[in-house]
Design a protein around this motif. Structure first.
Motif, PDB file in Angstrom:
ATOM      1  N   ARG A 233       0.857  -1.186   0.000  1.00 61.39           N
ATOM      2  CA  ARG A 233       0.000   0.000   0.000  1.00 61.39           C
ATOM      3  C   ARG A 233       0.887   1.227   0.000  1.00 61.39           C
ATOM      4  NH1 ARG A 233      -1.955  -0.882   6.323  1.00 61.39           N
ATOM      5  NH2 ARG A 233      -0.086  -1.954   6.937  1.00 61.39           N
ATOM      6  N   ASP A 234       0.319   2.360  -0.414  1.00 57.34           N
ATOM      7  CA  ASP A 234       1.101   3.592  -0.436  1.00 57.34           C
ATOM      8  C   ASP A 234       1.338   4.102   0.975  1.00 57.34           C
ATOM      9  OD1 ASP A 234       1.410   4.028  -3.279  1.00 57.34           O
ATOM     10  OD2 ASP A 234      -0.747   4.375  -3.337  1.00 57.34           O
ATOM     11  N   ARG A 235       0.290   4.130   1.769  1.00 62.79           N
ATOM     12  CA  ARG A 235       0.431   4.627   3.131  1.00 62.79           C
ATOM     13  C   ARG A 235       0.935   3.491   4.014  1.00 62.79           C
ATOM     14  NH1 ARG A 235      -4.309   8.177   5.777  1.00 62.79           N
ATOM     15  NH2 ARG A 235      -5.483   6.225   5.874  1.00 62.79           N
ATOM     16  N   ALA A 236       1.821   3.832   4.950  1.00 63.23           N
ATOM     17  CA  ALA A 236       2.515   2.793   5.698  1.00 63.23           C
ATOM     18  C   ALA A 236       1.606   2.030   6.647  1.00 63.23           C
ATOM     19  CB  ALA A 236       3.685   3.399   6.460  1.00 63.23           C
TER      20      ALA A 236
ATOM     21  N   GLY B 568      14.428  28.815   3.513  1.00 62.89           N
ATOM     22  CA  GLY B 568      14.788  27.604   4.238  1.00 62.89           C
ATOM     23  C   GLY B 568      15.363  26.571   3.284  1.00 62.89           C
ATOM     24  N   ALA B 569      15.879  25.499   3.875  1.00 66.37           N
ATOM     25  CA  ALA B 569      16.400  24.386   3.080  1.00 66.37           C
ATOM     26  C   ALA B 569      15.941  23.095   3.731  1.00 66.37           C
ATOM     27  CB  ALA B 569      17.919  24.442   3.022  1.00 66.37           C
ATOM     28  N   GLN B 570      15.451  22.186   2.919  1.00 66.59           N
ATOM     29  CA  GLN B 570      14.976  20.911   3.458  1.00 66.59           C
ATOM     30  C   GLN B 570      15.728  19.746   2.821  1.00 66.59           C
ATOM     31  OE1 GLN B 570      10.880  20.303   4.326  1.00 66.59           O
ATOM     32  NE2 GLN B 570      10.355  22.467   4.115  1.00 66.59           N
ATOM     33  N   PHE B 571      16.032  18.792   3.662  1.00 64.49           N
ATOM     34  CA  PHE B 571      16.760  17.602   3.233  1.00 64.49           C
ATOM     35  C   PHE B 571      15.917  16.379   3.579  1.00 64.49           C
ATOM     36  CE2 PHE B 571      20.964  19.496   2.453  1.00 64.49           C
ATOM     37  CZ  PHE B 571      20.765  20.740   3.005  1.00 64.49           C
ATOM     38  N   ALA B 572      15.911  15.407   2.674  1.00 66.21           N
ATOM     39  CA  ALA B 572      15.104  14.209   2.915  1.00 66.21           C
ATOM     40  C   ALA B 572      15.891  12.959   2.566  1.00 66.21           C
ATOM     41  CB  ALA B 572      13.828  14.248   2.084  1.00 66.21           C
ATOM     42  N   GLU B 573      15.641  11.918   3.358  1.00 63.93           N
ATOM     43  CA  GLU B 573      16.107  10.574   2.996  1.00 63.93           C
ATOM     44  C   GLU B 573      14.882   9.757   2.621  1.00 63.93           C
ATOM     45  OE1 GLU B 573      18.441   8.517   5.957  1.00 63.93           O
ATOM     46  OE2 GLU B 573      17.737   6.575   5.211  1.00 63.93           O
ATOM     47  N   VAL B 574      14.952   9.107   1.486  1.00 65.44           N
ATOM     48  CA  VAL B 574      13.817   8.338   0.987  1.00 65.44           C
ATOM     49  C   VAL B 574      14.260   6.910   0.698  1.00 65.44           C
ATOM     50  CG1 VAL B 574      12.305   8.061  -1.034  1.00 65.44           C
ATOM     51  CG2 VAL B 574      12.529  10.299   0.055  1.00 65.44           C
ATOM     52  N   ARG B 575      13.384   5.993   1.029  1.00 70.02           N
ATOM     53  CA  ARG B 575      13.605   4.595   0.691  1.00 70.02           C
ATOM     54  C   ARG B 575      12.468   4.105  -0.198  1.00 70.02           C
ATOM     55  NH1 ARG B 575      17.221   1.616   4.599  1.00 70.02           N
ATOM     56  NH2 ARG B 575      18.542   3.338   5.211  1.00 70.02           N
ATOM     57  N   VAL B 576      12.830   3.466  -1.282  1.00 69.38           N
ATOM     58  CA  VAL B 576      11.839   2.923  -2.213  1.00 69.38           C
ATOM     59  C   VAL B 576      12.073   1.418  -2.303  1.00 69.38           C
ATOM     60  CG1 VAL B 576      10.968   2.972  -4.571  1.00 69.38           C
ATOM     61  CG2 VAL B 576      11.830   5.079  -3.522  1.00 69.38           C
ATOM     62  N   ARG B 577      11.018   0.678  -2.002  1.00 70.20           N
ATOM     63  CA  ARG B 577      11.176  -0.771  -2.001  1.00 70.20           C
ATOM     64  C   ARG B 577      11.416  -1.249  -3.434  1.00 70.20           C
ATOM     65  NH1 ARG B 577       8.092  -4.428   2.414  1.00 70.20           N
ATOM     66  NH2 ARG B 577       9.309  -6.307   2.101  1.00 70.20           N
ATOM     67  N   ALA B 578      12.471  -2.008  -3.601  1.00 70.32           N
ATOM     68  CA  ALA B 578      12.915  -2.337  -4.956  1.00 70.32           C
ATOM     69  C   ALA B 578      11.871  -3.127  -5.729  1.00 70.32           C
ATOM     70  CB  ALA B 578      14.232  -3.118  -4.892  1.00 70.32           C
ATOM     71  N   ASP B 579      11.152  -4.019  -5.058  1.00 69.15           N
ATOM     72  CA  ASP B 579      10.221  -4.863  -5.810  1.00 69.15           C
ATOM     73  C   ASP B 579       8.870  -4.187  -6.052  1.00 69.15           C
ATOM     74  OD1 ASP B 579       9.534  -5.010  -3.135  1.00 69.15           O
ATOM     75  OD2 ASP B 579       9.415  -7.198  -3.049  1.00 69.15           O
ATOM     76  N   THR B 580       8.336  -3.504  -5.045  1.00 65.99           N
ATOM     77  CA  THR B 580       6.964  -2.999  -5.149  1.00 65.99           C
ATOM     78  C   THR B 580       6.873  -1.488  -5.342  1.00 65.99           C
ATOM     79  OG1 THR B 580       6.861  -2.758  -2.756  1.00 65.99           O
ATOM     80  CG2 THR B 580       6.045  -4.843  -3.693  1.00 65.99           C
ATOM     81  N   GLY B 581       7.956  -0.770  -5.162  1.00 66.05           N
ATOM     82  CA  GLY B 581       7.907   0.676  -5.321  1.00 66.05           C
ATOM     83  C   GLY B 581       7.355   1.429  -4.126  1.00 66.05           C
ATOM     84  N   GLU B 582       7.042   0.736  -3.042  1.00 64.40           N
ATOM     85  CA  GLU B 582       6.553   1.434  -1.842  1.00 64.40           C
ATOM     86  C   GLU B 582       7.581   2.463  -1.374  1.00 64.40           C
ATOM     87  OE1 GLU B 582       4.395  -1.765   0.901  1.00 64.40           O
ATOM     88  OE2 GLU B 582       5.872  -2.616  -0.466  1.00 64.40           O
ATOM     89  N   VAL B 583       7.078   3.648  -0.982  1.00 62.45           N
ATOM     90  CA  VAL B 583       7.965   4.756  -0.629  1.00 62.45           C
ATOM     91  C   VAL B 583       7.862   5.032   0.865  1.00 62.45           C
ATOM     92  CG1 VAL B 583       8.561   7.162  -1.083  1.00 62.45           C
ATOM     93  CG2 VAL B 583       7.508   5.773  -2.890  1.00 62.45           C
ATOM     94  N   ARG B 584       8.998   5.145   1.513  1.00 60.14           N
ATOM     95  CA  ARG B 584       9.003   5.556   2.922  1.00 60.14           C
ATOM     96  C   ARG B 584      10.012   6.687   3.084  1.00 60.14           C
ATOM     97  NH1 ARG B 584       4.939   3.119   2.342  1.00 60.14           N
ATOM     98  NH2 ARG B 584       4.445   1.057   3.162  1.00 60.14           N
TER      99      ARG B 584
END
Lengths: 353, 707
Positions: A233-236, B568-584
């Motif tokens: 799902r998109d949302r965690a 301002g300046a914003q910095f982000a770390e993102v993880r994308v699941r390799a198989d499904t594309g889920e983003v955290r």
């Protein structure tokens, strides 16, 4: 909200008699879905028969190693039950990935099976919907919001999906549903409990009016079987599945597939048993080629709508990953949250974190 | 060059980490919100509840309203429609209006048979319980004569009106043609809904020719002025009270139809308190939203990354009933150097519900598009994205040519890079994988204008024994105004905060402008400082008990010689699941330059709140209009997703010291909105770094990454 009568059943037989006698009566479990629908005008029962205090709230071991789950057992309690965590970790994971802590505390096993689609048109009485108002048409088929709609088994009348996580895991576990009706008891395999929409999408299940789910029974797990549930799902958290996979894999001493059962969520009007994928996996060791063939077979019959074709790829990717993980992993272990993101919301009674 | 307007006071209370003065009342349930307020003694005058009946067509006319079945339901007090509702008396009062005029067509509730959008209020029921009102509303039958409607946003259509020309400097096309490196791409943002936790709610009673309104609002005085005009009452006969508000994000910055409906009902049912609280679905239909944008951004630069051309051609939409344009192009107008510049907006007119301000209007979508384009330009130039911004720091405002009163962007980038651990970052996309997750980092800039509105007044009264009462009809929508204004007043009067009793949130208090535009604290604080100075001038530092003085801030501090913005300046770390594309998004870090921070505790809350909403904007938020029907079909929280706790990882907000003597006497810039600007771009840029996939359309859902 339409005025309604409320009565509390004393036992299962009394509940069945009360509902069977009144075509406008409905059973009330946790109320997490039905009460919403009453507020929205989607459901308009004139009588609610409360079945939460009729003694169907036990989880018990069956002779032979299976488990019987009372229909009134709350989702939180079921997910945390030692028998479930120990023997059916995929079920525990599926339950914990669903809804929110508050909802799981209220929702019942029977009610979870009976919950209805969250299709936005079904839930909006100002738009046509064959499931809610037969013959008015399906707004989803050509609509702009099909992300949560079916890619398998839909009809020209309905493309809704069944929203349950629990039912997907139960399907892969070969569960059976025990039902009490005016004519007596019957047992329905979980895979035959929910219907495809066909030309009568208003009917979600094979139950007749007045029939009450009393229990769900799980057969004993095979000794070396491994199982899991993965929800995408998109949302965690606190979101319905775009795609979910429940899988049980049993390998023999030589590493060949002895048994495999795969069910998909978020893709069809019912928990979708991916038998073509199971067949593709049988006959040898679950190597990369066989897994790829299974993942492809699972969606060979897919007919996506405009806007949800990505779910075909998503099923393939998710199922492939799940099968690789099960093939490589050790025999099953008690359930832990599959995703660290779930751990904060998954604290359930008796399970400190 | 204009004179310096600020002396920055002698700060003792300002800058202190003071707990919210309203905190205890809120966490103990002692702070009543609008729906919980009691107009009269409600045991003697039991309140009534309203439920609206909403149009099921998008355009046309109401031909009949059948209210008989509803009226026959026990407990129903009235059924209202355009046939029997009291007449409103709107005026073109644009000469006095800061935000909204009373002839705003959105407000003309039940005044005609015309239907302009699906979901518009066409009738309403008033009953003794909310449940009865809702059921009775269901029983109201409405006949329509529907007309063809257009609710489809087609940004590529040739039929759209001509674009506005907002900025035109030099020749962007020629500069693009001559540029060594160019970016020319379309970026899109969807409709987003404000959705404060507290839905719009009103308790109102009309009695003896007076209207008493408890309202969740960002501006009690604006509400009073609008209602007085609509209901032909002297402003003194209207009192609007809203000391506690459960969020607004712009949706409570102006008056919307439900409040007018409640006042119509109270007029019909004189002497009875009447209440309305919107359902979450009604929040998607009746109180505004952020319109969608498609932004064609053009950037042209030389081989070293020095920008010569900046363009943003924005396409968006507006309701035909009420024009509202999301000014997404404004960010590209002022952010970076470049001699050639072209900004315009093309606005499709549709038969849909009216839009409104939503947190950082214009800049939230504008800084998404610009800052992703900047990341693309950096990549094309082979430059670190921070270095690209350093090379394009303008010495003066690129459009007005004015110097900045202060501009801390580079300090924010530098401090943010250090805190985040940016140094040594491998710029190659798609090469880091941990446990099945692709990992990347990204950066983007933030900005929002700093300004002060004229028109607020403040009253200072010495109560004796060292204690001062400071009164201003301002609002605290959860931001911390109660606390920050207390601190400003303490310093303005040179007393400890314990000796200041602040009052706000009531139109019986001196006039105040809106809690909006990130200008609340600046505008109200300046008015308080002015009143305090006048009080001391008149009464000295040892005034008599009961001494009192009110002044009106007619002219805000003169900043005409400066371009005034927070950065301002914003910095982000993102993880994308390799198989499904889920983003955290495990980590977001922002550093801001916003002048003096009045209260670090509430400031941090504002900034991390904005950043959290930015994460939500990046990953989830999207309202979908079904053009066949004309309304948003994912109109609940099951289908319109906002970030859940599990989506929000480590969010950190910092600020750099910034001394700005020009913006106002406190030297403080607003911080309510800047936090949401740039967040989505930083996340999208990080996702590109993780995967190599460049997402140009929000929300950044998993399907963007499936292969």
């Amino acid at each position: 909200m339409i005025p309604f009568d409320y009565q509390r059943a004393e036992d299962a037989a009394g509940a069945v008699a009360a509902v069977a006698a009144d075509p406008d009566a409905r059973f009330l479990g946790g109320g997490t879905n039905l009460v919403d629908h009453m507020k929205l005008g989607v459901a308009a029962p004139h009588r609610l028969v409360d079945v939460t205090r009729i003694g169907l709230d036990d989880v018990a071991e069956l002779p032979g190693g299976g488990v019987r789950i009372g229909a009134g057992v709350r989702n939180s309690d079921l997910a945390a039950h030692p028998l479930v965590r120990g023997r059916y970790p995929a079920l525990s994971r599926a339950l914990l990935s669903g809804a929110s802590g508050q909802l799981r505390n209220a929702a019942t096993t029977g009610g979870n099976l009976m919950q209805r689609t969250r299709c936005v048109y079904f839930e909006d009485v100002t738009t046509p919907c064959n499931k809610r108002a037969p013959g008015t048409g399906c707004s989803a088929l050509e609509g702009p919001f099909t992300r949560y709609h079916a890619i398998l088994g839909a009809s020209e009348h309905c493309a809704a999906t069944h929203p349950s996580d629990m039912a997907v895991a139960l399907n892969a576990l070969d569960a059976e549903v025990r039902v009490l009706g005016p004519g007596g008891e019957r047992t329905i395999p979980l895979d035959e409990f929910h219907r495809l929409p066909g030309d009568a999408p208003d009917r979600d299940t094979v139950l007749e009016h007045g029939e009450l789910i009393t229990a769900v029974e799980l057969p004993a797990p095979a000794g070396a079987a491994r199982s899991t549930y993965r929800k995408v799902r998109d949302r965690a958290s606190y979101a319905f599945a775009l795609v979910s996979v429940a899988a049980v894999l049993d390998l023999d001493g030589g590493g060949a597939v002895r048994d495999v059962r795969i069910a998909l969520g978020g893709v069809a009007h019912k928990p979708w048993r991916a038998r073509a994928a199971e067949d593709a996996l049988r006959g040898g060791a679950p190597g990369e080629e066989r897994i790829a063939a299974a993942a492809t077979a699972a969606v060979a019959a897919a007919r996506p709508l405009p806007g949800n074709a990505f779910k075909v790829d998503l099923v393939r990717a998710t199922l492939g990953s799940v099968l690789r993980e099960l093939a490589a992993g050790p025999a099953q272990e008690p359930a832990e949250p599959a995703d660290p993101a779930d751990s904060t919301e998954n604290a359930v009674e008796g399970e400190g974190r | 060059m204009t004179e310096t307007t600020a002396d920055l006071l002698n700060a003792k209370a300002m800058g202190a980490d003071l707990e919210r003065v309203d905190g205890l009342a809120k966490v103990t349930g002692q702070a009543p919100y609008a729906f919980e307020q009691h107009a009269f003694d409600e045991r003697a005058h039991a309140p009534l509840y309203i439920h609206p009946v909403q149009s099921t067509i998008a355009k046309g006319r109401v031909t009949a309203v059948h209210g008989e079945r509803a009226a026959a339901l026990p407990g129903v007090a009235a059924v209202l429609s355009h046939e029997n509702a009291p007449r409103l008396t709107p005026e073109d009062d644009s000469d006095v209006a800061m935000i909204q005029t009373s002839d705003d067509r959105e407000l003309l509730v039940l005044q005609s048979d015309e239907v302009s959008y699906r979901g518009q209020i066409v009738a309403a029921v008033v009953a003794d319980t909310p449940e009865t009102a809702r059921e009775a509303a269901r029983l109201v039958g409405v006949d329509y004569a529907a007309e063809p409607h257009d609710a489809a946003f087609s940004p590529d259509s040739a039929d759209l009106p001509e674009p506005t020309v907002d900025t035109e400097l030099g020749d962007v096309a020629a500069a693009m043609a001559a540029a060594a490196v160019t970016v020319d791409a379309a970026y899109s943002t969807p409709i987003q809904h404000n959705n404060p936790m507290e839905p719009h709610a009103t308790t109102v009673v009309r009695s003896g020719g007076a209207l008493t309104v408890f309202e969740g609002t960002q501006a009690v005085h604006i509400v009073r002025r609008i209602l007085a005009a609509l209901f032909s009452l002297d402003a003194e006969r209207v009192q609007v009270i809203g000391p506690y508000v459960g969020g607004g994000f712009g949706a409570k910055g102006s008056v919307h139809a439900p409040l007018v409906l409640a006042c119509l009902a109270a007029t019909v049912l004189e002497g009875r308190p009447v209440k309305i609280a919107l359902t979450r679905r009604q929040m998607f239909e009746l109180v505004g939203y952020r319109p969608p944008t498609v932004q064609r951004v053009r950037l042209g630069a030389d081989a070293e990354g020095r920008i010569s051309a900046v363009g943003n051609d924005v396409t968006t939409h507006t309701s035909r009933l009420k024009r509202f344009v999301e000014n997404a192009g404004g960010s590209a107008a002022m952010m970076y150097a470049g001699e050639n510049r072209s900004i315009g907006h093309r606005v499709a007119e549709l038969d849909i519900s009216p839009a409104t301000f939503m947190r950082a209007p214009g800049h939230a979508p504008g800084m998404f598009a610009l800052e992703v384009a900047m990341d693309e330009l950096a990549e094309a130039c082979g430059l670190d994205p921070i270095e690209l911004r350093v090379r394009n720091e303008p010495g003066t405002d690129p459009v007005s040519g004015l110097p900045y009163s202060s501009r801390g962007l580079l300090d924010c980038l530098s401090e943010g890079a250090s805190r985040f651990g940016w140094e040594g970052r491998d710029p190659r996309p798609g090469v880091r994988e941990e446990d099945g997750w692709l990992v990347g980092t990204g950066v983007a800039a933030s900005t929002f204008p700093a300004f002060t509105m004229p028109g607020s007044a403040a009253r200072i009264r010495f109560a004796g024994e060292g204690r001062y009462e400071v009164s201003i009809g301002a609002a605290d929508i959860g931001t911390g105004s109660w606390t920050a204004l207390t601190q400003i007043a303490a310093d303005a009067l040179s007393v400890p905060v314990e000796d200041v009793a602040l009052a706000l949130g009531d139109s019986a208090l001196p006039a105040a402008t809106v809690a909006g535009g990130s200008a609340g604290t600046s505008s109200w604080g300046t008015a308080i400082v002015q009143a305090a100075r006048a009080f001391v001038d008149s009464h000295g530092t040892e005034p008599a008990a009961g001494a009192e003085l009110t002044t009106v801030l007619k002219r805000p501090p003169d900043t005409r010689g400066y371009s005034t913005h927070a950065f301002g300046a914003q910095f982000a770390e993102v993880r994308v699941r390799a198989d499904t594309g889920e983003v955290r998004v495990p980590r977001v870090l922002g550093v801001f330059a916003a002048g003096r921070i009045i209260n670090p505790r509430t400031a941090r809350s504002q900034l991390i709140g904005g950043m959290t909403m930015g994460v939500s904007m990046a990953l989830h938020e999207e309202s979908v209009i079904d053009p066949r029907f004309g309304h948003v079909v994912n109109h609940d929280f099951a289908s319109y997703h906002v970030a859940a706790n599990a989506d929000i990882g480590d969010v950190q907000a910092y600020w750099v010291e910034e001394h700005d003597p020009h913006v106002n006497p406190m030297g403080a810039k607003g911080i309510g909105e800047i936090g949401i600007t740039g967040t989505a771009a930083a996340i999208v840029n990080a996702a590109h770094h993780a995967t190599g996939v460049r997402v140009r359309a929000l929300p950044m859902t998993l399907d963007h990454f499936l292969r």
